[in-house]
Design a protein around this motif. Structure first.
Motif, PDB file in Angstrom:
ATOM      1  N   LEU A  48       2.144   7.288  -2.105  1.00 49.89           N
ATOM      2  CA  LEU A  48       2.755   7.221  -0.776  1.00 49.89           C
ATOM      3  C   LEU A  48       3.033   5.766  -0.391  1.00 49.89           C
ATOM      4  O   LEU A  48       4.117   5.445   0.112  1.00 49.89           O
ATOM      5  N   GLU A  49       2.055   4.894  -0.612  1.00 53.52           N
ATOM      6  CA  GLU A  49       2.238   3.489  -0.262  1.00 53.52           C
ATOM      7  C   GLU A  49       3.364   2.863  -1.078  1.00 53.52           C
ATOM      8  O   GLU A  49       4.145   2.052  -0.561  1.00 53.52           O
ATOM      9  N   GLU A  50       3.470   3.233  -2.355  1.00 55.01           N
ATOM     10  CA  GLU A  50       4.553   2.716  -3.188  1.00 55.01           C
ATOM     11  C   GLU A  50       5.907   3.208  -2.690  1.00 55.01           C
ATOM     12  O   GLU A  50       6.894   2.449  -2.674  1.00 55.01           O
ATOM     13  N   ALA A  51       5.964   4.485  -2.257  1.00 57.81           N
ATOM     14  CA  ALA A  51       7.215   5.036  -1.737  1.00 57.81           C
ATOM     15  C   ALA A  51       7.626   4.331  -0.444  1.00 57.81           C
ATOM     16  O   ALA A  51       8.796   3.986  -0.251  1.00 57.81           O
ATOM     17  N   LEU A  52       6.652   4.075   0.444  1.00 55.03           N
ATOM     18  CA  LEU A  52       6.950   3.383   1.693  1.00 55.03           C
ATOM     19  C   LEU A  52       7.303   1.916   1.436  1.00 55.03           C
ATOM     20  O   LEU A  52       8.108   1.322   2.163  1.00 55.03           O
ATOM     21  N   SER A  53       6.704   1.341   0.398  1.00 53.31           N
ATOM     22  CA  SER A  53       7.044  -0.032   0.022  1.00 53.31           C
ATOM     23  C   SER A  53       8.493  -0.121  -0.451  1.00 53.31           C
ATOM     24  O   SER A  53       9.216  -1.067  -0.114  1.00 53.31           O
ATOM     25  N   GLU A  54       8.935   0.871  -1.250  1.00 54.46           N
ATOM     26  CA  GLU A  54      10.318   0.899  -1.716  1.00 54.46           C
ATOM     27  C   GLU A  54      11.296   0.984  -0.551  1.00 54.46           C
ATOM     28  O   GLU A  54      12.410   0.453  -0.616  1.00 54.46           O
ATOM     29  N   LEU A  55      10.885   1.631   0.522  1.00 54.95           N
ATOM     30  CA  LEU A  55      11.743   1.780   1.700  1.00 54.95           C
ATOM     31  C   LEU A  55      11.597   0.601   2.659  1.00 54.95           C
ATOM     32  O   LEU A  55      12.294   0.543   3.674  1.00 54.95           O
ATOM     33  N   GLY A  56      10.685  -0.334   2.352  1.00 52.23           N
ATOM     34  CA  GLY A  56      10.539  -1.536   3.158  1.00 52.23           C
ATOM     35  C   GLY A  56       9.559  -1.438   4.311  1.00 52.23           C
ATOM     36  O   GLY A  56       9.584  -2.294   5.211  1.00 52.23           O
ATOM     37  N   PHE A  57       8.652  -0.449   4.287  1.00 54.76           N
ATOM     38  CA  PHE A  57       7.724  -0.264   5.411  1.00 54.76           C
ATOM     39  C   PHE A  57       6.288  -0.656   5.084  1.00 54.76           C
ATOM     40  O   PHE A  57       5.526  -1.003   5.978  1.00 54.76           O
ATOM     41  N   PHE A  58       5.895  -0.579   3.841  1.00 59.81           N
ATOM     42  CA  PHE A  58       4.536  -0.985   3.453  1.00 59.81           C
ATOM     43  C   PHE A  58       4.625  -2.353   2.802  1.00 59.81           C
ATOM     44  O   PHE A  58       5.343  -2.538   1.824  1.00 59.81           O
ATOM     45  N   THR A  59       3.888  -3.333   3.349  1.00 60.66           N
ATOM     46  CA  THR A  59       4.030  -4.713   2.889  1.00 60.66           C
ATOM     47  C   THR A  59       2.858  -5.191   2.036  1.00 60.66           C
ATOM     48  O   THR A  59       2.917  -6.281   1.467  1.00 60.66           O
ATOM     49  N   GLY A  60       1.779  -4.412   1.960  1.00 57.90           N
ATOM     50  CA  GLY A  60       0.623  -4.829   1.180  1.00 57.90           C
ATOM     51  C   GLY A  60       0.757  -4.436  -0.281  1.00 57.90           C
ATOM     52  O   GLY A  60       1.823  -4.028  -0.758  1.00 57.90           O
ATOM     53  N   GLU A  61      -0.368  -4.533  -1.000  1.00 52.37           N
ATOM     54  CA  GLU A  61      -0.426  -4.113  -2.400  1.00 52.37           C
ATOM     55  C   GLU A  61      -0.890  -2.660  -2.449  1.00 52.37           C
ATOM     56  O   GLU A  61      -2.004  -2.353  -2.035  1.00 52.37           O
ATOM     57  N   PRO A  62      -0.042  -1.733  -2.909  1.00 55.23           N
ATOM     58  CA  PRO A  62      -0.433  -0.317  -2.911  1.00 55.23           C
ATOM     59  C   PRO A  62      -1.707  -0.073  -3.716  1.00 55.23           C
ATOM     60  O   PRO A  62      -1.875  -0.629  -4.815  1.00 55.23           O
ATOM     61  N   ASP A  63      -2.608   0.727  -3.159  1.00 52.50           N
ATOM     62  CA  ASP A  63      -3.816   1.136  -3.873  1.00 52.50           C
ATOM     63  C   ASP A  63      -4.163   2.559  -3.458  1.00 52.50           C
ATOM     64  O   ASP A  63      -3.377   3.214  -2.772  1.00 52.50           O
ATOM     65  N   GLU A  64      -5.323   3.031  -3.844  1.00 55.26           N
ATOM     66  CA  GLU A  64      -5.679   4.442  -3.605  1.00 55.26           C
ATOM     67  C   GLU A  64      -6.412   4.655  -2.279  1.00 55.26           C
ATOM     68  O   GLU A  64      -6.819   5.775  -1.988  1.00 55.26           O
ATOM     69  N   GLN A  65      -6.542   3.606  -1.469  1.00 53.66           N
ATOM     70  CA  GLN A  65      -7.260   3.736  -0.206  1.00 53.66           C
ATOM     71  C   GLN A  65      -6.292   3.822   0.974  1.00 53.66           C
ATOM     72  O   GLN A  65      -5.322   3.064   1.046  1.00 53.66           O
ATOM     73  N   PHE A  66      -6.572   4.775   1.879  1.00 56.66           N
ATOM     74  CA  PHE A  66      -5.764   4.924   3.095  1.00 56.66           C
ATOM     75  C   PHE A  66      -6.352   3.988   4.154  1.00 56.66           C
ATOM     76  O   PHE A  66      -7.378   4.281   4.754  1.00 56.66           O
ATOM     77  N   ARG A  67      -5.699   2.842   4.389  1.00 57.11           N
ATOM     78  CA  ARG A  67      -6.164   1.835   5.317  1.00 57.11           C
ATOM     79  C   ARG A  67      -5.268   1.789   6.560  1.00 57.11           C
ATOM     80  O   ARG A  67      -4.310   2.566   6.681  1.00 57.11           O
ATOM     81  N   TRP A  68      -5.599   0.839   7.450  1.00 59.41           N
ATOM     82  CA  TRP A  68      -4.772   0.667   8.642  1.00 59.41           C
ATOM     83  C   TRP A  68      -3.342   0.286   8.245  1.00 59.41           C
ATOM     84  O   TRP A  68      -2.378   0.712   8.898  1.00 59.41           O
ATOM     85  N   ALA A  69      -3.190  -0.498   7.179  1.00 59.37           N
ATOM     86  CA  ALA A  69      -1.846  -0.869   6.732  1.00 59.37           C
ATOM     87  C   ALA A  69      -1.029   0.366   6.365  1.00 59.37           C
ATOM     88  O   ALA A  69       0.195   0.408   6.582  1.00 59.37           O
ATOM     89  N   THR A  70      -1.700   1.365   5.837  1.00 60.58           N
ATOM     90  CA  THR A  70      -1.004   2.623   5.506  1.00 60.58           C
ATOM     91  C   THR A  70      -0.571   3.336   6.765  1.00 60.58           C
ATOM     92  O   THR A  70       0.571   3.813   6.873  1.00 60.58           O
ATOM     93  N   THR A  71      -1.468   3.431   7.733  1.00 64.01           N
ATOM     94  CA  THR A  71      -1.146   4.075   9.010  1.00 64.01           C
ATOM     95  C   THR A  71       0.019   3.373   9.694  1.00 64.01           C
ATOM     96  O   THR A  71       0.958   4.017  10.185  1.00 64.01           O
ATOM     97  N   GLU A  72      -0.011   2.047   9.702  1.00 64.34           N
ATOM     98  CA  GLU A  72       1.043   1.275  10.355  1.00 64.34           C
ATOM     99  C   GLU A  72       2.385   1.481   9.664  1.00 64.34           C
ATOM    100  O   GLU A  72       3.428   1.596  10.325  1.00 64.34           O
ATOM    101  N   ALA A  73       2.378   1.532   8.332  1.00 59.29           N
ATOM    102  CA  ALA A  73       3.621   1.752   7.598  1.00 59.29           C
ATOM    103  C   ALA A  73       4.203   3.127   7.903  1.00 59.29           C
ATOM    104  O   ALA A  73       5.426   3.274   8.071  1.00 59.29           O
ATOM    105  N   ILE A  74       3.346   4.148   8.003  1.00 59.02           N
ATOM    106  CA  ILE A  74       3.824   5.497   8.337  1.00 59.02           C
ATOM    107  C   ILE A  74       4.431   5.513   9.728  1.00 59.02           C
ATOM    108  O   ILE A  74       5.508   6.106   9.954  1.00 59.02           O
ATOM    109  N   MET A  75       3.761   4.846  10.703  1.00 53.30           N
ATOM    110  CA  MET A  75       4.276   4.836  12.071  1.00 53.30           C
ATOM    111  C   MET A  75       5.637   4.146  12.145  1.00 53.30           C
ATOM    112  O   MET A  75       6.550   4.613  12.835  1.00 53.30           O
ATOM    113  N   ASP A  76       5.786   3.023  11.460  1.00 53.47           N
ATOM    114  CA  ASP A  76       7.073   2.325  11.477  1.00 53.47           C
ATOM    115  C   ASP A  76       8.165   3.184  10.847  1.00 53.47           C
ATOM    116  O   ASP A  76       9.314   3.201  11.323  1.00 53.47           O
TER     117      ASP A  76
END
Length: 383
Positions: free
Chosen positions: A157-185
């Motif tokens: 999911l994080e890699e998919a959001l990164s491809e779309l320009g919403f996740f800016t961190g390094e994708p990993d297997e943990q659901f963090r605040w950065a993941t929540t923020e990317a989904i909201m954006d």
């Protein structure tokens, strides 16, 4: 059925000669050779050459000038010969599957057949809630929300959001605040509520764009979860070929093949997959064991006019590199055990010389012998 195909060797030019064919006064017969699949049948023919010789001899005795003989000729050519085995295949789009409803409800939106859906776009909607396509190989099997267990699906999911320009961190297997923020954006970009969560069934993962196929549901239908909605496939065309066990040695990865399309066009392809022996049943109920082979087209646009079609695939079975060859029709049977060709000398006379034969392919035959070389002119009887 085996067909032979000749590659990289130009067809010999056959043309009439203005030079007289100097023949001995005795009758000469010519043996023409007709070849089927891997077998040769020798027939006696061409008595006209002998008849001409007799008539010219008579004319010479009478003091009259002999007419100039006309005969078709070709040349000994150096190049590559390749024999191929032909098999029937099916051209289709790869990775066909069915999209099912992730949740129960009323279908309020479906894609149009023949269109293409890309990552980040709405795929369909249930109860007016859009379901989006995201990039990834693994199917979604649970929802995404803060506090969920770690997993490879989170990283996808994080890699998919990164491809779309919403996740800016390094994708990993943990659901963090950065993941929540990317989904909201991402939700905000589509006019959705910024919940930071993705319930199960709200996204569909696919490794690449999807080509939309036939719909199996209609807008307005009330459906249960896992109800089939429409067919999809990848956007790349492939060819499925079932080779018989007798041809299994031809099923080799990365082999270059020729794909003959409906209408006479052809394009090149490459074997990208070889399956294990599979038993199939014909329309008459007869069981046959085949080797499933998948061919990718080298030119993606070559078959764009076809959605699905029956094609012929030519797979190389034998080849000879840098050999001499002549049209098969030039071959003579000098004796039951010796082949030859009729060479045209510089003065227009002809003589029969023995040759050794090799591969027959594409209407030509590999030859060798002391009296033949590249460019040697030979008689090729016209049909």
């Amino acid at each position: 059925m085996t067909e032979v195909q000749h590659e990289n060797v130009p067809e010999a030019e056959v043309s009439p000669s203005d030079s007289p064919d100097v023949l001995p006064p005795r009758k000469r017969s010519r043996h023409r050779v007709l070849f089927g699949t891997l077998a040769a049948v020798v027939l006696l023919g061409g008595a006209g050459a002998g008849a001409w010789a007799v008539s010219t001899g008579a004319l010479a005795d009478s003091g009259q000038e002999a007419p100039r003989q006309q005969f078709a000729t070709g040349h000994v050519v150096r190049g590559d010969l390749e024999e191929s085995t032909s098999a029937v295949g099916t051209l289709r789009y790869e990775a066909s599957r069915t999209i099912q409803a992730g949740v129960a409800g009323t279908v309020t939106g479906l894609p149009s057949p023949g269109t293409t859906a890309s990552a980040g776009e709405s795929l369909y909607s249930i109860d007016d809630v859009p379901v989006f396509l995201l990039g990834g190989e693994r199917p979604a099997w649970r929802g995404f929300a803060s506090g969920m267990d770690d997993g490879s699906d989170v990283q996808q999911l994080e890699e998919a959001l990164s491809e779309l320009g919403f996740f800016t961190g390094e994708p990993d297997e943990q659901f963090r605040w950065a993941t929540t923020e990317a989904i909201m954006d991402w939700q905000e970009s589509h006019g959705l509520d910024r919940t930071g969560e993705l319930p199960f069934g709200s996204v569909v993962f696919a490794d690449g764009d999807l080509r939309i196929g036939t719909a199996t549901a209609n807008v307005g239908d009330h459906v249960a979860a896992e109800t089939e909605l429409f067919q999809v496939s990848g956007t790349t065309q492939i060819v499925d070929v079932d080779l018989g066990l007798s041809d299994q040695q031809l099923a080799v990865l990365d082999t270059a093949v020729v794909v003959r399309l409906p209408g006479g066009e052809q394009t090149s392809g490459t074997i990208i997959s070889v399956g294990t022996p599979t038993e199939t049943e014909s329309a008459t109920g007869e069981s046959t064991t085949v080797i499933p082979v998948v061919v990718a087209l080298d030119n993606a646009d070559a078959a764009s006019a076809f959605q699905e079609a029956s094609v012929t695939v030519d797979i190389p079975s034998q080849s000879r590199e840098d050999v001499l060859s002549v049209p098969v029709g030039a071959l003579l049977a000098l004796t039951p055990d010796q082949f030859g060709v009729e060479v045209v000398d510089s003065d227009g006379s002809t003589r029969q010389v023995p040759v050794e034969t090799g591969l027959f392919a594409g209407g030509r035959v590999e030859i060798s012998g002391d009296d033949v070389s590249e460019g040697t002119e030979v008689v090729v009887p016209s049909r």
